[in-house]
Design a protein around this motif. Structure first.
Motif, PDB file in Angstrom:
ATOM      1  N   TYR A 189       9.679   9.069  31.108  1.00 46.73           N
ATOM      2  CA  TYR A 189       8.510   9.289  32.047  1.00 46.73           C
ATOM      3  C   TYR A 189       7.144   9.050  31.537  1.00 46.73           C
ATOM      4  O   TYR A 189       6.674   9.906  30.687  1.00 46.73           O
ATOM      5  CB  TYR A 189       8.811  11.110  32.253  1.00 46.73           C
ATOM      6  CG  TYR A 189       7.820  11.491  33.357  1.00 46.73           C
ATOM      7  CD1 TYR A 189       7.564  11.210  34.382  1.00 46.73           C
ATOM      8  CD2 TYR A 189       7.291  13.101  32.939  1.00 46.73           C
ATOM      9  CE1 TYR A 189       6.664  11.679  35.423  1.00 46.73           C
ATOM     10  CE2 TYR A 189       6.441  13.342  33.936  1.00 46.73           C
ATOM     11  CZ  TYR A 189       6.385  12.861  35.263  1.00 46.73           C
ATOM     12  OH  TYR A 189       5.470  13.439  36.298  1.00 46.73           O
ATOM     13  N   SER A 190       6.533   8.062  31.781  1.00 44.98           N
ATOM     14  CA  SER A 190       5.333   7.856  31.245  1.00 44.98           C
ATOM     15  C   SER A 190       4.209   7.144  32.232  1.00 44.98           C
ATOM     16  O   SER A 190       4.518   6.693  33.412  1.00 44.98           O
ATOM     17  CB  SER A 190       5.729   6.491  30.316  1.00 44.98           C
ATOM     18  OG  SER A 190       4.480   5.778  29.654  1.00 44.98           O
ATOM     19  N   GLN A 191       3.047   7.032  31.547  1.00 43.07           N
ATOM     20  CA  GLN A 191       2.016   6.585  32.417  1.00 43.07           C
ATOM     21  C   GLN A 191       1.941   4.921  32.296  1.00 43.07           C
ATOM     22  O   GLN A 191       1.248   4.304  33.059  1.00 43.07           O
ATOM     23  CB  GLN A 191       0.480   6.860  32.050  1.00 43.07           C
ATOM     24  CG  GLN A 191       0.282   8.532  32.243  1.00 43.07           C
ATOM     25  CD  GLN A 191      -0.947   9.057  31.789  1.00 43.07           C
ATOM     26  OE1 GLN A 191      -1.444   8.540  30.529  1.00 43.07           O
ATOM     27  NE2 GLN A 191      -1.456   9.961  32.117  1.00 43.07           N
ATOM     28  N   VAL A 192       2.915   4.485  31.507  1.00 43.02           N
ATOM     29  CA  VAL A 192       2.812   2.812  31.266  1.00 43.02           C
ATOM     30  C   VAL A 192       3.324   2.403  32.408  1.00 43.02           C
ATOM     31  O   VAL A 192       4.637   2.687  32.721  1.00 43.02           O
ATOM     32  CB  VAL A 192       3.432   2.537  29.933  1.00 43.02           C
ATOM     33  CG1 VAL A 192       3.595   1.012  29.588  1.00 43.02           C
ATOM     34  CG2 VAL A 192       2.822   3.290  28.886  1.00 43.02           C
ATOM     35  N   MET A 193       2.865   1.552  33.169  1.00 47.23           N
ATOM     36  CA  MET A 193       3.178   0.750  34.214  1.00 47.23           C
ATOM     37  C   MET A 193       3.602  -0.543  34.134  1.00 47.23           C
ATOM     38  O   MET A 193       4.194  -1.264  35.218  1.00 47.23           O
ATOM     39  CB  MET A 193       2.299   0.761  35.489  1.00 47.23           C
ATOM     40  CG  MET A 193       2.005   2.334  35.874  1.00 47.23           C
ATOM     41  SD  MET A 193       1.013   2.703  37.246  1.00 47.23           S
ATOM     42  CE  MET A 193      -0.531   2.088  36.935  1.00 47.23           C
ATOM     43  N   GLN A 194       3.363  -1.279  33.071  1.00 48.01           N
ATOM     44  CA  GLN A 194       3.703  -2.781  32.845  1.00 48.01           C
ATOM     45  C   GLN A 194       5.347  -2.965  33.083  1.00 48.01           C
ATOM     46  O   GLN A 194       5.991  -2.346  32.467  1.00 48.01           O
ATOM     47  CB  GLN A 194       3.308  -2.963  31.470  1.00 48.01           C
ATOM     48  CG  GLN A 194       1.892  -3.524  31.241  1.00 48.01           C
ATOM     49  CD  GLN A 194       1.233  -2.077  30.661  1.00 48.01           C
ATOM     50  OE1 GLN A 194       1.797  -0.972  30.999  1.00 48.01           O
ATOM     51  NE2 GLN A 194      -0.083  -2.185  30.671  1.00 48.01           N
ATOM     52  N   LYS A 195       5.618  -3.924  33.629  1.00 48.81           N
ATOM     53  CA  LYS A 195       6.794  -4.422  33.961  1.00 48.81           C
ATOM     54  C   LYS A 195       7.520  -4.662  32.879  1.00 48.81           C
ATOM     55  O   LYS A 195       8.815  -4.150  32.646  1.00 48.81           O
ATOM     56  CB  LYS A 195       6.820  -5.734  35.009  1.00 48.81           C
ATOM     57  CG  LYS A 195       8.164  -6.155  35.077  1.00 48.81           C
ATOM     58  CD  LYS A 195       8.231  -7.392  36.145  1.00 48.81           C
ATOM     59  CE  LYS A 195       9.479  -8.083  36.425  1.00 48.81           C
ATOM     60  NZ  LYS A 195       9.618  -9.213  37.056  1.00 48.81           N
ATOM     61  N   GLU A 196       7.141  -5.274  31.805  1.00 50.70           N
ATOM     62  CA  GLU A 196       7.622  -5.462  30.529  1.00 50.70           C
ATOM     63  C   GLU A 196       8.061  -4.248  29.836  1.00 50.70           C
ATOM     64  O   GLU A 196       9.312  -4.066  29.268  1.00 50.70           O
ATOM     65  CB  GLU A 196       6.745  -6.175  29.462  1.00 50.70           C
ATOM     66  CG  GLU A 196       6.273  -7.687  29.755  1.00 50.70           C
ATOM     67  CD  GLU A 196       5.264  -7.701  30.990  1.00 50.70           C
ATOM     68  OE1 GLU A 196       4.769  -6.593  31.088  1.00 50.70           O
ATOM     69  OE2 GLU A 196       4.959  -8.798  31.651  1.00 50.70           O
ATOM     70  N   SER A 197       7.506  -3.088  29.993  1.00 52.02           N
ATOM     71  CA  SER A 197       7.913  -1.867  29.563  1.00 52.02           C
ATOM     72  C   SER A 197       8.746  -1.166  30.185  1.00 52.02           C
ATOM     73  O   SER A 197       9.989  -0.683  29.480  1.00 52.02           O
ATOM     74  CB  SER A 197       6.726  -0.781  29.432  1.00 52.02           C
ATOM     75  OG  SER A 197       5.553  -1.347  28.588  1.00 52.02           O
ATOM     76  N   VAL A 198       9.024  -1.391  31.316  1.00 52.17           N
ATOM     77  CA  VAL A 198      10.094  -0.912  32.218  1.00 52.17           C
ATOM     78  C   VAL A 198      11.228  -1.751  31.858  1.00 52.17           C
ATOM     79  O   VAL A 198      12.514  -0.926  31.549  1.00 52.17           O
ATOM     80  CB  VAL A 198       9.657  -0.978  33.924  1.00 52.17           C
ATOM     81  CG1 VAL A 198      10.864  -0.550  34.695  1.00 52.17           C
ATOM     82  CG2 VAL A 198       8.617  -0.236  34.172  1.00 52.17           C
ATOM     83  N   VAL A 199      11.326  -3.046  31.678  1.00 53.37           N
ATOM     84  CA  VAL A 199      12.577  -3.629  31.647  1.00 53.37           C
ATOM     85  C   VAL A 199      13.127  -3.459  29.994  1.00 53.37           C
ATOM     86  O   VAL A 199      14.254  -3.284  29.999  1.00 53.37           O
ATOM     87  CB  VAL A 199      11.999  -5.068  31.539  1.00 53.37           C
ATOM     88  CG1 VAL A 199      13.404  -6.093  31.202  1.00 53.37           C
ATOM     89  CG2 VAL A 199      11.660  -5.607  33.103  1.00 53.37           C
ATOM     90  N   SER A 200      12.173  -3.322  29.178  1.00 53.31           N
ATOM     91  CA  SER A 200      12.632  -3.006  27.725  1.00 53.31           C
ATOM     92  C   SER A 200      13.156  -1.664  27.722  1.00 53.31           C
ATOM     93  O   SER A 200      14.323  -1.386  27.040  1.00 53.31           O
ATOM     94  CB  SER A 200      11.378  -2.981  26.995  1.00 53.31           C
ATOM     95  OG  SER A 200      10.645  -4.243  26.825  1.00 53.31           O
ATOM     96  N   ALA A 201      12.548  -0.673  28.461  1.00 49.08           N
ATOM     97  CA  ALA A 201      13.291   0.629  28.442  1.00 49.08           C
ATOM     98  C   ALA A 201      14.669   0.728  29.135  1.00 49.08           C
ATOM     99  O   ALA A 201      15.771   1.328  28.409  1.00 49.08           O
ATOM    100  CB  ALA A 201      12.248   1.679  29.310  1.00 49.08           C
ATOM    101  N   LEU A 202      14.734   0.137  30.230  1.00 47.69           N
ATOM    102  CA  LEU A 202      16.171   0.078  30.834  1.00 47.69           C
ATOM    103  C   LEU A 202      17.267  -0.765  29.828  1.00 47.69           C
ATOM    104  O   LEU A 202      18.268  -0.579  29.971  1.00 47.69           O
ATOM    105  CB  LEU A 202      16.152  -0.560  32.348  1.00 47.69           C
ATOM    106  CG  LEU A 202      15.092   0.203  33.062  1.00 47.69           C
ATOM    107  CD1 LEU A 202      15.070  -0.481  34.525  1.00 47.69           C
ATOM    108  CD2 LEU A 202      15.715   1.318  33.354  1.00 47.69           C
ATOM    109  N   ALA A 203      16.806  -1.882  29.119  1.00 49.40           N
ATOM    110  CA  ALA A 203      17.427  -2.833  28.360  1.00 49.40           C
ATOM    111  C   ALA A 203      18.044  -1.972  27.229  1.00 49.40           C
ATOM    112  O   ALA A 203      19.104  -2.194  26.731  1.00 49.40           O
ATOM    113  CB  ALA A 203      16.656  -3.909  28.083  1.00 49.40           C
ATOM    114  N   MET A 204      17.119  -1.148  27.004  1.00 55.29           N
ATOM    115  CA  MET A 204      17.473  -0.253  25.621  1.00 55.29           C
ATOM    116  C   MET A 204      18.473   0.811  26.010  1.00 55.29           C
ATOM    117  O   MET A 204      18.673   1.638  25.016  1.00 55.29           O
ATOM    118  CB  MET A 204      16.153   0.312  24.725  1.00 55.29           C
ATOM    119  CG  MET A 204      15.570  -0.797  24.297  1.00 55.29           C
ATOM    120  SD  MET A 204      13.764  -0.102  23.809  1.00 55.29           S
ATOM    121  CE  MET A 204      14.448   0.926  22.278  1.00 55.29           C
ATOM    122  N   GLY A 205      18.702   1.119  27.370  1.00 51.17           N
ATOM    123  CA  GLY A 205      19.706   2.270  27.705  1.00 51.17           C
ATOM    124  C   GLY A 205      18.959   3.444  28.301  1.00 51.17           C
ATOM    125  O   GLY A 205      19.799   4.498  28.530  1.00 51.17           O
ATOM    126  N   ALA A 206      17.803   3.279  28.814  1.00 59.57           N
ATOM    127  CA  ALA A 206      17.237   4.388  29.529  1.00 59.57           C
ATOM    128  C   ALA A 206      17.802   4.237  31.040  1.00 59.57           C
ATOM    129  O   ALA A 206      18.068   3.303  31.416  1.00 59.57           O
ATOM    130  CB  ALA A 206      15.753   4.200  29.747  1.00 59.57           C
TER     131      ALA A 206
END
Length: 415
Positions: free
Chosen positions: A372-389
């Motif tokens: 749950y973050s203000q960061v909207m960059q696609k790279e951050s979303v992909v990284s978070a999901l790849a790490m198991g979020a």
């Protein structure tokens, strides 16, 4: 008037609950397992309290849970369960059926009634005086020990406990010993002592001449002498003086053996009953009924406060942390069912906390995580999901959106 439906409760449990709830102005209905759903639909209570004795009961109640879930008028009716210890995963799975609290027996009654009051939006008066009330049976002797203080909630259970023990153990001509120790009494304690003595004489299977009171306090003796309904009780200071009169046949060679083998020792074969425990007596015990334990990790105090209120409102236990380090330290000793995790935080970032959670063998690597973050960059979303979020939500969101997403993660098949 608020209404509670009690399902499948033992006589001791449902009678105690019924009297306590009625004293607080709550209407009470009861039902057996076989007619639980029809009674639920016809009464439409504000709360259901379900008593479960064994793990086998869950399988038999499966149909009830499924019907309740799909019926529009009952799907959101909250349920509190009192039952045996089960795994956290199984407890968490009950949320999809409207279960908001699961209390492992023996129940902590102060937390139990506090929960009922919060759900019904009703204030409950709970006596939390520290007190030990122990009741056990040996042969036909019921031994009651009261120490440290007189707690009205615990003493009120005695009437039901005594009746339950006599019935369950088929006691003939039961005899009762009440030992009151380590308690300083005065006239203000008279009402509570009356609760104890009235609990005993309420059962007509007990001959008042077979009731023995052991106490060093002169107030107890004076109270017994001053009440006609108690005058047949025998008050003594020494258990050895009255022990022989309580046991008609024994092979014990001494009074000491008689006391230890026939009175103080509980009969392991005897049927037990509901214990009287309070959370305040064991603050390290986590069995407070929480169905869902949520960790909120965010350096923004407003977000922490908002999410705490959001999850508490759905009867979850919510713990907040202002940084990843504090959360990981807590997660080493306590498991969470869901984590709401910010990314940009001082010290350990959300990404670092997520990495630790997924890779550290001392942590529960399968805990669902919502970023749950203000960061909207696609790279951050992909990284978070790849790490198991399990999900990525961009701030701000309405509380309902966060709760719904949490339920989707916890019950992917049902949703």
């Amino acid at each position: 008037m608020k209404q509670v439906l009690i399902i499948n409760a033992s006589p001791l449990f449902h009678e105690f609950l019924r009297d306590k709830l009625k004293s607080e102005g709550i209407e009470v209905e009861t039902a057996e397992r076989r007619d639980a759903f029809p009674k639920l639909v016809s009464s439409l209570p504000d709360l259901v309290i379900l008593d479960i004795e064994s793990l086998n009961d869950f399988a038999e109640l499966g149909d009830f849970f499924k019907k309740k879930k799909v019926e529009p008028n009952t799907s959101k009716t909250p349920i509190i369960i009192a039952g045996p210890a089960i795994k956290r995963e199984r407890v968490r799975a009950l949320t999809e059926y409207g279960v908001v609290k699961y209390f492992t027996k023996p129940i902590k009654f102060d937390i139990f009634f506090e929960t009922i009051g919060r759900i019904l939006k009703a204030g409950f008066t709970i006596d939390t005086t520290r007190s030990i009330v122990d009741v056990h049976v040996n042969n036909n002797i019921i031994f009651i020990e009261i120490a440290q203080g007189l707690n009205r909630e615990k003493l009120s259970l005695l009437k039901y406990k005594i009746a339950d023990l006599i019935t369950q153990n088929n006691l003939e001509r039961p005899k009762v010993i009440v030992m009151i120790s380590d308690v300083e009494l005065s006239f203000v304690d008279g009402v509570n002592l009356e609760i104890v003595f009235d609990a005993i004489i309420a059962d007509n299977r007990i001959d008042r001449r077979n009731v023995k009171i052991l106490s060093f306090d002169p107030f107890v003796r004076a109270m017994v002498r001053g009440h006609p309904q108690y005058e047949e009780f025998e008050v003594a200071k020494d258990l050895s003086k009255i022990a022989p009169s309580l046991v008609e046949e024994t092979s014990a060679e001494s009074v000491t053996d008689l006391i230890s083998t026939k009175i103080l020792a509980a009969d392991e074969a005897a049927q037990g009953s509901v214990h009287t425990q309070f959370y305040s007596e064991n603050a390290d015990d986590e069995s407070t009924g929480s169905i869902l334990r949520v960790a909120v990790v965010d350096d923004d105090p407003i977000i922490r406060k908002l999410l705490f209120a959001t999850f508490t409102a759905v009867n979850a236990e919510c713990t907040t942390f202002e940084n990843g380090n504090a959360f990981i330290k807590s997660a080493m000793s306590k498991s969470y069912d869901l984590v709401i995790l910010d990314i940009l935080m001082p010290g350990m970032t959300g990404f670092e906390a997520l990495k630790r959670l997924r890779e550290d063998s001392d942590l529960n690597s399968t805990t669902p995580v919502i970023i749950y973050s203000q960061v909207m960059q696609k790279e951050s979303v992909v990284s978070a999901l790849a790490m198991g979020a399990g999900s990525y939500l961009v701030k701000p969101q309405k509380p309902a959106v966060i709760v719904n997403k949490a339920m989707e993660l916890l019950h992917p098949v049902a949703n």
